[in-house]
Motif scaffolding. Sequence first.
Motif, PDB file in Angstrom:
ATOM      1  N   PHE A  19       0.868  -1.179   0.000  1.00 25.89           N
ATOM      2  CA  PHE A  19       0.000   0.000   0.000  1.00 25.89           C
ATOM      3  C   PHE A  19       0.900   1.222   0.000  1.00 25.89           C
ATOM      4  CE2 PHE A  19      -2.324   3.450   2.001  1.00 25.89           C
ATOM      5  CZ  PHE A  19      -3.590   3.361   1.464  1.00 25.89           C
ATOM      6  N   LEU A  20       0.523   2.235  -0.772  1.00 21.42           N
ATOM      7  CA  LEU A  20       1.247   3.501  -0.727  1.00 21.42           C
ATOM      8  C   LEU A  20       0.250   4.643  -0.616  1.00 21.42           C
ATOM      9  CD1 LEU A  20       1.210   5.406  -3.581  1.00 21.42           C
ATOM     10  CD2 LEU A  20       2.413   3.405  -4.429  1.00 21.42           C
ATOM     11  N   ALA A  21       0.719   5.746  -0.058  1.00 23.44           N
ATOM     12  CA  ALA A  21      -0.108   6.948   0.024  1.00 23.44           C
ATOM     13  C   ALA A  21       0.812   8.146   0.125  1.00 23.44           C
ATOM     14  CB  ALA A  21      -1.053   6.896   1.229  1.00 23.44           C
ATOM     15  N   VAL A  22       0.370   9.264  -0.454  1.00 25.09           N
ATOM     16  CA  VAL A  22       1.154  10.489  -0.397  1.00 25.09           C
ATOM     17  C   VAL A  22       0.227  11.677  -0.163  1.00 25.09           C
ATOM     18  CG1 VAL A  22       2.954   9.591  -1.925  1.00 25.09           C
ATOM     19  CG2 VAL A  22       1.058  10.894  -2.895  1.00 25.09           C
ATOM     20  N   SER A  23       0.778  12.707   0.453  1.00 29.41           N
ATOM     21  CA  SER A  23       0.170  14.022   0.529  1.00 29.41           C
ATOM     22  C   SER A  23       1.282  15.007   0.193  1.00 29.41           C
ATOM     23  CB  SER A  23      -0.425  14.266   1.921  1.00 29.41           C
ATOM     24  OG  SER A  23       0.595  14.404   2.894  1.00 29.41           O
ATOM     25  N   PRO A  24       1.021  16.307   0.156  1.00 30.14           N
ATOM     26  CA  PRO A  24       2.091  17.222  -0.236  1.00 30.14           C
ATOM     27  C   PRO A  24       3.365  17.123   0.586  1.00 30.14           C
ATOM     28  CG  PRO A  24      -0.002  18.347  -0.393  1.00 30.14           C
ATOM     29  CD  PRO A  24      -0.282  17.003   0.223  1.00 30.14           C
ATOM     30  N   ARG A  25       3.311  16.606   1.825  1.00 27.86           N
ATOM     31  CA  ARG A  25       4.507  16.523   2.652  1.00 27.86           C
ATOM     32  C   ARG A  25       4.756  15.134   3.242  1.00 27.86           C
ATOM     33  NH1 ARG A  25       6.907  21.366   4.000  1.00 27.86           N
ATOM     34  NH2 ARG A  25       5.754  23.235   3.373  1.00 27.86           N
ATOM     35  N   VAL A  26       3.946  14.157   2.901  1.00 21.00           N
ATOM     36  CA  VAL A  26       4.070  12.825   3.487  1.00 21.00           C
ATOM     37  C   VAL A  26       4.100  11.779   2.382  1.00 21.00           C
ATOM     38  CG1 VAL A  26       2.957  11.097   4.973  1.00 21.00           C
ATOM     39  CG2 VAL A  26       2.891  13.517   5.613  1.00 21.00           C
ATOM     40  N   ALA A  27       4.973  10.798   2.542  1.00 26.91           N
ATOM     41  CA  ALA A  27       4.999   9.639   1.641  1.00 26.91           C
ATOM     42  C   ALA A  27       5.176   8.391   2.484  1.00 26.91           C
ATOM     43  CB  ALA A  27       6.128   9.757   0.626  1.00 26.91           C
ATOM     44  N   LEU A  28       4.384   7.365   2.221  1.00 30.08           N
ATOM     45  CA  LEU A  28       4.477   6.142   3.007  1.00 30.08           C
ATOM     46  C   LEU A  28       4.250   4.917   2.141  1.00 30.08           C
ATOM     47  CD1 LEU A  28       1.408   4.825   3.769  1.00 30.08           C
ATOM     48  CD2 LEU A  28       1.260   6.986   4.982  1.00 30.08           C
ATOM     49  N   VAL A  29       4.893   3.829   2.551  1.00 27.09           N
ATOM     50  CA  VAL A  29       4.724   2.525   1.919  1.00 27.09           C
ATOM     51  C   VAL A  29       4.546   1.488   3.011  1.00 27.09           C
ATOM     52  CG1 VAL A  29       5.884   0.690   0.620  1.00 27.09           C
ATOM     53  CG2 VAL A  29       6.015   3.055  -0.182  1.00 27.09           C
ATOM     54  N   LEU A  30       3.536   0.650   2.866  1.00 29.61           N
ATOM     55  CA  LEU A  30       3.308  -0.493   3.734  1.00 29.61           C
ATOM     56  C   LEU A  30       3.454  -1.756   2.900  1.00 29.61           C
ATOM     57  CD1 LEU A  30       2.065   1.850   5.385  1.00 29.61           C
ATOM     58  CD2 LEU A  30       0.230   0.289   6.062  1.00 29.61           C
ATOM     59  N   ASP A  31       4.061  -2.770   3.478  1.00 30.06           N
ATOM     60  CA  ASP A  31       4.239  -4.060   2.805  1.00 30.06           C
ATOM     61  C   ASP A  31       3.643  -5.138   3.695  1.00 30.06           C
ATOM     62  OD1 ASP A  31       5.076  -6.377   1.598  1.00 30.06           O
ATOM     63  OD2 ASP A  31       7.190  -5.852   1.505  1.00 30.06           O
ATOM     64  N   GLY A  32       2.501  -5.673   3.284  1.00 32.21           N
ATOM     65  CA  GLY A  32       1.837  -6.684   4.084  1.00 32.21           C
ATOM     66  C   GLY A  32       2.629  -7.971   4.154  1.00 32.21           C
ATOM     67  N   LEU A  33       2.597  -8.609   5.322  1.00 33.90           N
ATOM     68  CA  LEU A  33       3.312  -9.866   5.519  1.00 33.90           C
ATOM     69  C   LEU A  33       2.387 -11.024   5.171  1.00 33.90           C
ATOM     70  CD1 LEU A  33       5.223  -9.164   8.844  1.00 33.90           C
ATOM     71  CD2 LEU A  33       5.899  -8.705   6.495  1.00 33.90           C
ATOM     72  N   THR A  34       2.819 -11.842   4.245  1.00 35.06           N
ATOM     73  CA  THR A  34       2.027 -12.989   3.817  1.00 35.06           C
ATOM     74  C   THR A  34       2.005 -14.045   4.909  1.00 35.06           C
ATOM     75  OG1 THR A  34       2.603 -12.593   1.513  1.00 35.06           O
ATOM     76  CG2 THR A  34       1.793 -14.787   2.078  1.00 35.06           C
ATOM     77  N   SER A  35       0.821 -14.525   5.230  1.00 33.87           N
ATOM     78  CA  SER A  35       0.667 -15.560   6.245  1.00 33.87           C
ATOM     79  C   SER A  35       0.350 -16.888   5.563  1.00 33.87           C
ATOM     80  CB  SER A  35      -0.461 -15.196   7.219  1.00 33.87           C
ATOM     81  OG  SER A  35      -0.644 -16.201   8.188  1.00 33.87           O
ATOM     82  N   PRO A  36       1.200 -17.902   5.692  1.00 33.25           N
ATOM     83  CA  PRO A  36       0.862 -19.204   5.106  1.00 33.25           C
ATOM     84  C   PRO A  36      -0.506 -19.665   5.601  1.00 33.25           C
ATOM     85  CG  PRO A  36       3.136 -19.196   5.876  1.00 33.25           C
ATOM     86  CD  PRO A  36       2.511 -17.935   6.383  1.00 33.25           C
ATOM     87  N   PRO A  37      -1.402 -20.064   4.716  1.00 32.20           N
ATOM     88  CA  PRO A  37      -2.771 -20.403   5.123  1.00 32.20           C
ATOM     89  C   PRO A  37      -2.825 -21.441   6.229  1.00 32.20           C
ATOM     90  CG  PRO A  37      -2.602 -20.301   2.738  1.00 32.20           C
ATOM     91  CD  PRO A  37      -1.207 -20.182   3.264  1.00 32.20           C
ATOM     92  N   GLU A  38      -1.913 -22.406   6.199  1.00 32.90           N
ATOM     93  CA  GLU A  38      -1.978 -23.476   7.197  1.00 32.90           C
ATOM     94  C   GLU A  38      -1.632 -22.990   8.611  1.00 32.90           C
ATOM     95  OE1 GLU A  38       2.094 -23.713   5.167  1.00 32.90           O
ATOM     96  OE2 GLU A  38      -0.006 -23.310   4.623  1.00 32.90           O
ATOM     97  N   LEU A  39      -1.028 -21.805   8.721  1.00 34.58           N
ATOM     98  CA  LEU A  39      -0.686 -21.275  10.043  1.00 34.58           C
ATOM     99  C   LEU A  39      -1.794 -20.402  10.613  1.00 34.58           C
ATOM    100  CD1 LEU A  39       3.087 -20.323   9.603  1.00 34.58           C
ATOM    101  CD2 LEU A  39       2.099 -22.447  10.493  1.00 34.58           C
ATOM    102  N   GLY A  40      -2.702 -19.934   9.764  1.00 32.55           N
ATOM    103  CA  GLY A  40      -3.822 -19.139  10.239  1.00 32.55           C
ATOM    104  C   GLY A  40      -3.418 -17.727  10.610  1.00 32.55           C
ATOM    105  N   SER A  41      -4.445 -16.888  10.831  1.00 30.19           N
ATOM    106  CA  SER A  41      -4.204 -15.496  11.206  1.00 30.19           C
ATOM    107  C   SER A  41      -5.136 -15.009  12.314  1.00 30.19           C
ATOM    108  CB  SER A  41      -4.374 -14.584   9.989  1.00 30.19           C
ATOM    109  OG  SER A  41      -5.736 -14.516   9.602  1.00 30.19           O
ATOM    110  N   GLY A  42      -6.211 -15.731  12.583  1.00 31.86           N
ATOM    111  CA  GLY A  42      -7.171 -15.276  13.579  1.00 31.86           C
ATOM    112  C   GLY A  42      -8.016 -14.110  13.126  1.00 31.86           C
ATOM    113  N   CYS A  43      -7.922 -13.745  11.842  1.00 32.69           N
ATOM    114  CA  CYS A  43      -8.630 -12.567  11.326  1.00 32.69           C
ATOM    115  C   CYS A  43      -9.507 -12.971  10.144  1.00 32.69           C
ATOM    116  CB  CYS A  43      -7.625 -11.495  10.901  1.00 32.69           C
ATOM    117  SG  CYS A  43      -8.374 -10.004  10.193  1.00 32.69           S
ATOM    118  N   ILE A  44     -10.712 -12.440  10.096  1.00 36.57           N
ATOM    119  CA  ILE A  44     -11.635 -12.768   9.009  1.00 36.57           C
ATOM    120  C   ILE A  44     -11.455 -11.838   7.807  1.00 36.57           C
ATOM    121  CG2 ILE A  44     -13.345 -13.689  10.611  1.00 36.57           C
ATOM    122  CD1 ILE A  44     -14.950 -11.088  10.232  1.00 36.57           C
TER     123      ILE A  44
END
Length: 280
Positions: A19-44
């Motif tokens: 994910f990326l987002a910018v404004s006139p003075r801010v720039a950010l990048v997020l990189d989601g961590l892949t969770s192997p399906p067999e390990l689960g995440s507890g999140c729907i």
Amino acid sequence: MHVSFASVAGSAHKPNEDFLAVSPRVALVLDGLTSPPELGSGCIHGTPWFVSRLGTQLLREATCRPEAPLADCVAEAITRVADLHRDTCDLSHLGTPSCSVALVREGADTVDHLSIFDSVILLDGPRGLKVFSDLRVDGYAQQEHKETTRHRIGTPEHQQAVSRLVAAQRPHRNVPDGYWVAAANPAAATNAVTGSVPRAEVTRAAVLSDGASCLAEDYRLTDWAGLLDLLEADGPDELISRVRQAESTDPSGERWPRYKASDDSTAVFCRFDGTGSAGG
């Protein structure tokens, strides 16, 4: 601050977890961590849901509270997103959706930066190039990491080795003396790599997920200065194209051992004018 950017999924069969987002003075990048399906995440909801909401909250906090330390902005954003799914998901699960954070904000006198996990920030100017990232995870599960390099990408043995690596890393995630990712615990913000560089010492910058920084960091097909030159001359799309070209010559990871054939790739390039005023 003049900004250009690009983000490309690593696979046509999976959603982009960057994910990326910018404004006139801010720039950010997020990189989601892949969770192997067999390990689960507890999140729907899943990782793309998480990174898009965290990124949106981060942009809001860092932009609308320009005097607040970036760590405070990140802590507030993490708390807000956790509240969105606290009642439906198990946020104590070791695999709860998480991501890296790389964030740059231009102020009147400084350029502030914050890194959580392995995304990369480059700040370049008259006094040289500075590289910021957070690689504390490399101190854990080293044997399991080595095992992933023994197998070709795409084989069952490789996937099983990656799952064992993630399982071995998870107990060290977001705990004292461990490594930190942005997930449901706002303490990740206070454990981030942060700093400020005088505004006059920054003429250009890049914010990169590891799927883009790998051209220099892992594949060694350029150095950091060369990567910035490429971004400035040809733009983020060309950087990502170069990454894909390299990966296409090594689909099984024999030359460059890695966890997947192609990762999600995101690059933001920032050019600063001489006045410190916001650019278009």
